[in-house]
Design a protein around this motif. Structure first.
Motif, PDB file in Angstrom:
ATOM      1  N   MET A 166       0.890  -1.295   0.195  1.00  0.00           N
ATOM      2  CA  MET A 166       0.165   0.108  -0.007  1.00  0.00           C
ATOM      3  C   MET A 166       0.960   1.312   0.072  1.00  0.00           C
ATOM      4  O   MET A 166       1.848   1.434   0.773  1.00  0.00           O
ATOM      5  CB  MET A 166      -0.786   0.035   1.239  1.00  0.00           C
ATOM      6  N   SER A 167       0.425   2.174  -0.650  1.00  0.00           N
ATOM      7  CA  SER A 167       1.229   3.315  -0.952  1.00  0.00           C
ATOM      8  C   SER A 167       1.088   4.431   0.003  1.00  0.00           C
ATOM      9  O   SER A 167      -0.017   4.406   0.677  1.00  0.00           O
ATOM     10  CB  SER A 167       1.140   4.070  -2.428  1.00  0.00           C
ATOM     11  N   ALA A 168       1.718   5.197   0.371  1.00  0.00           N
ATOM     12  CA  ALA A 168       1.761   6.397   1.462  1.00  0.00           C
ATOM     13  C   ALA A 168       0.814   7.467   1.103  1.00  0.00           C
ATOM     14  O   ALA A 168       0.530   7.397  -0.253  1.00  0.00           O
ATOM     15  CB  ALA A 168       2.938   6.865   1.818  1.00  0.00           C
ATOM     16  N   ASP A 169       0.037   7.977   1.930  1.00  0.00           N
ATOM     17  CA  ASP A 169      -0.648   9.398   1.479  1.00  0.00           C
ATOM     18  C   ASP A 169       0.231  10.107   1.195  1.00  0.00           C
ATOM     19  O   ASP A 169       1.174  10.715   1.560  1.00  0.00           O
ATOM     20  CB  ASP A 169      -1.684   9.515   2.668  1.00  0.00           C
ATOM     21  N   PRO A 170       0.141  11.049  -0.289  1.00  0.00           N
ATOM     22  CA  PRO A 170       0.872  12.117  -0.542  1.00  0.00           C
ATOM     23  C   PRO A 170       1.070  13.195   0.654  1.00  0.00           C
ATOM     24  O   PRO A 170       2.159  13.683   0.624  1.00  0.00           O
ATOM     25  CB  PRO A 170       0.260  12.372  -1.923  1.00  0.00           C
ATOM     26  N   ARG A 171       0.056  13.442   1.085  1.00  0.00           N
ATOM     27  CA  ARG A 171      -0.075  14.646   1.954  1.00  0.00           C
ATOM     28  C   ARG A 171       0.950  14.409   3.187  1.00  0.00           C
ATOM     29  O   ARG A 171       1.686  15.119   3.645  1.00  0.00           O
ATOM     30  CB  ARG A 171      -1.621  15.136   2.566  1.00  0.00           C
ATOM     31  N   ALA A 172       0.703  13.057   3.936  1.00  0.00           N
ATOM     32  CA  ALA A 172       1.380  12.715   4.810  1.00  0.00           C
ATOM     33  C   ALA A 172       2.909  12.814   4.643  1.00  0.00           C
ATOM     34  O   ALA A 172       3.857  13.037   5.394  1.00  0.00           O
ATOM     35  CB  ALA A 172       0.963  11.305   5.422  1.00  0.00           C
ATOM     36  N   ALA A 173       3.049  11.985   3.406  1.00  0.00           N
ATOM     37  CA  ALA A 173       4.594  11.895   2.943  1.00  0.00           C
ATOM     38  C   ALA A 173       5.196  13.318   2.738  1.00  0.00           C
ATOM     39  O   ALA A 173       6.272  13.435   3.069  1.00  0.00           O
ATOM     40  CB  ALA A 173       4.619  10.982   1.718  1.00  0.00           C
ATOM     41  N   LEU A 174       4.434  14.249   2.083  1.00  0.00           N
ATOM     42  CA  LEU A 174       4.959  15.658   2.107  1.00  0.00           C
ATOM     43  C   LEU A 174       5.166  16.370   3.705  1.00  0.00           C
ATOM     44  O   LEU A 174       6.406  16.856   3.543  1.00  0.00           O
ATOM     45  CB  LEU A 174       3.857  16.298   1.397  1.00  0.00           C
ATOM     46  N   ASN A 175       4.511  16.014   4.414  1.00  0.00           N
ATOM     47  CA  ASN A 175       4.811  16.487   5.595  1.00  0.00           C
ATOM     48  C   ASN A 175       5.895  15.789   6.352  1.00  0.00           C
ATOM     49  O   ASN A 175       6.732  16.629   6.913  1.00  0.00           O
ATOM     50  CB  ASN A 175       3.504  16.397   6.567  1.00  0.00           C
ATOM     51  N   HIS A 176       6.108  14.679   6.042  1.00  0.00           N
ATOM     52  CA  HIS A 176       7.410  13.818   6.591  1.00  0.00           C
ATOM     53  C   HIS A 176       8.668  14.460   5.879  1.00  0.00           C
ATOM     54  O   HIS A 176       9.406  14.579   6.505  1.00  0.00           O
ATOM     55  CB  HIS A 176       7.124  12.497   6.288  1.00  0.00           C
ATOM     56  N   LEU A 177       8.478  14.833   4.695  1.00  0.00           N
ATOM     57  CA  LEU A 177       9.358  15.501   3.706  1.00  0.00           C
ATOM     58  C   LEU A 177       9.926  16.635   4.392  1.00  0.00           C
ATOM     59  O   LEU A 177      11.154  16.994   4.647  1.00  0.00           O
ATOM     60  CB  LEU A 177       9.194  15.409   2.382  1.00  0.00           C
ATOM     61  N   PHE A 178       8.831  17.645   4.437  1.00  0.00           N
ATOM     62  CA  PHE A 178       9.342  19.011   5.199  1.00  0.00           C
ATOM     63  C   PHE A 178       9.834  18.463   6.565  1.00  0.00           C
ATOM     64  O   PHE A 178      11.204  19.386   6.772  1.00  0.00           O
ATOM     65  CB  PHE A 178       7.965  19.714   5.492  1.00  0.00           C
ATOM     66  N   SER A 179       9.517  17.622   7.229  1.00  0.00           N
ATOM     67  CA  SER A 179      10.256  17.622   8.508  1.00  0.00           C
ATOM     68  C   SER A 179      11.587  17.070   8.390  1.00  0.00           C
ATOM     69  O   SER A 179      12.760  17.355   9.183  1.00  0.00           O
ATOM     70  CB  SER A 179       9.572  16.498   9.408  1.00  0.00           C
ATOM     71  N   ALA A 180      11.888  16.266   7.410  1.00  0.00           N
ATOM     72  CA  ALA A 180      12.946  15.677   6.994  1.00  0.00           C
ATOM     73  C   ALA A 180      14.094  16.918   6.632  1.00  0.00           C
ATOM     74  O   ALA A 180      15.271  16.943   7.052  1.00  0.00           O
ATOM     75  CB  ALA A 180      13.275  14.915   5.886  1.00  0.00           C
ATOM     76  N   PHE A 181      13.414  17.769   5.874  1.00  0.00           N
ATOM     77  CA  PHE A 181      14.460  18.968   5.496  1.00  0.00           C
ATOM     78  C   PHE A 181      14.726  19.627   6.642  1.00  0.00           C
ATOM     79  O   PHE A 181      16.013  20.196   6.673  1.00  0.00           O
ATOM     80  CB  PHE A 181      13.573  19.984   4.377  1.00  0.00           C
ATOM     81  N   GLU A 182      13.861  20.028   7.643  1.00  0.00           N
ATOM     82  CA  GLU A 182      14.177  20.633   9.079  1.00  0.00           C
ATOM     83  C   GLU A 182      15.365  20.049   9.626  1.00  0.00           C
ATOM     84  O   GLU A 182      16.134  20.655  10.133  1.00  0.00           O
ATOM     85  CB  GLU A 182      12.889  20.859   9.699  1.00  0.00           C
ATOM     86  N   ARG A 183      15.119  18.751   9.664  1.00  0.00           N
ATOM     87  CA  ARG A 183      16.263  17.882  10.488  1.00  0.00           C
ATOM     88  C   ARG A 183      17.733  18.141   9.826  1.00  0.00           C
ATOM     89  O   ARG A 183      18.508  18.185  10.487  1.00  0.00           O
ATOM     90  CB  ARG A 183      15.911  16.566  10.942  1.00  0.00           C
ATOM     91  N   HIS A 184      17.435  18.149   8.502  1.00  0.00           N
ATOM     92  CA  HIS A 184      18.677  18.095   7.722  1.00  0.00           C
ATOM     93  C   HIS A 184      19.499  19.424   7.710  1.00  0.00           C
ATOM     94  O   HIS A 184      20.693  19.637   7.967  1.00  0.00           O
ATOM     95  CB  HIS A 184      18.473  17.729   6.190  1.00  0.00           C
ATOM     96  N   LEU A 185      18.413  20.351   7.757  1.00  0.00           N
ATOM     97  CA  LEU A 185      18.934  22.026   7.982  1.00  0.00           C
ATOM     98  C   LEU A 185      19.666  21.921   9.530  1.00  0.00           C
ATOM     99  O   LEU A 185      20.888  22.638   9.735  1.00  0.00           O
ATOM    100  CB  LEU A 185      17.980  22.984   7.974  1.00  0.00           C
ATOM    101  N   GLU A 186      19.101  21.554  10.499  1.00  0.00           N
ATOM    102  CA  GLU A 186      19.538  21.417  11.962  1.00  0.00           C
ATOM    103  C   GLU A 186      20.877  20.927  11.982  1.00  0.00           C
ATOM    104  O   GLU A 186      21.897  21.407  12.625  1.00  0.00           O
ATOM    105  CB  GLU A 186      18.435  21.021  12.795  1.00  0.00           C
TER     106      GLU A 186
END
Length: 79
Positions: free
Chosen positions: A1-21
């Motif tokens: 089963m595929s991930a929900d695009p909105r949930a995956a996008l939110n997770h991607l945003f969080s990953a960008f934040e962690r990478h910046l930090e």
């Protein structure tokens, strides 16, 4: 089963934040926290790109750089 695009996008945003930090506090070229954040960001991007494609038949115009890409780039920077 595929991930929900909105949930995956939110997770991607969080990953960008962690990478910046992690990047802003790095302790050298091979800082383990930056490496981990980089890998998590790449994984989150792949999940998002897959979810976007599965849900809508669309994909992003972005690519993940591999170690080979990075080695070639670093070599060019030194040349």
């Amino acid at each position: 089963m595929s991930a929900d695009p909105r949930a995956a996008l939110n997770h991607l945003f969080s990953a960008f934040e962690r990478h910046l930090e992690a990047s802003s506090t790095r302790l050298g070229d091979d800082d383990p926290s930056v490496v981990a954040a980089y890998e998590d960001l790449a994984d989150a991007f792949e999940v998002y790109d897959g979810a976007l494609y599965d849900a809508f038949g669309e994909m992003t115009p972005l690519d993940i750089y591999t170690d080979d890409h990075l080695r070639r780039r670093r070599g060019a920077d030194r040349g």
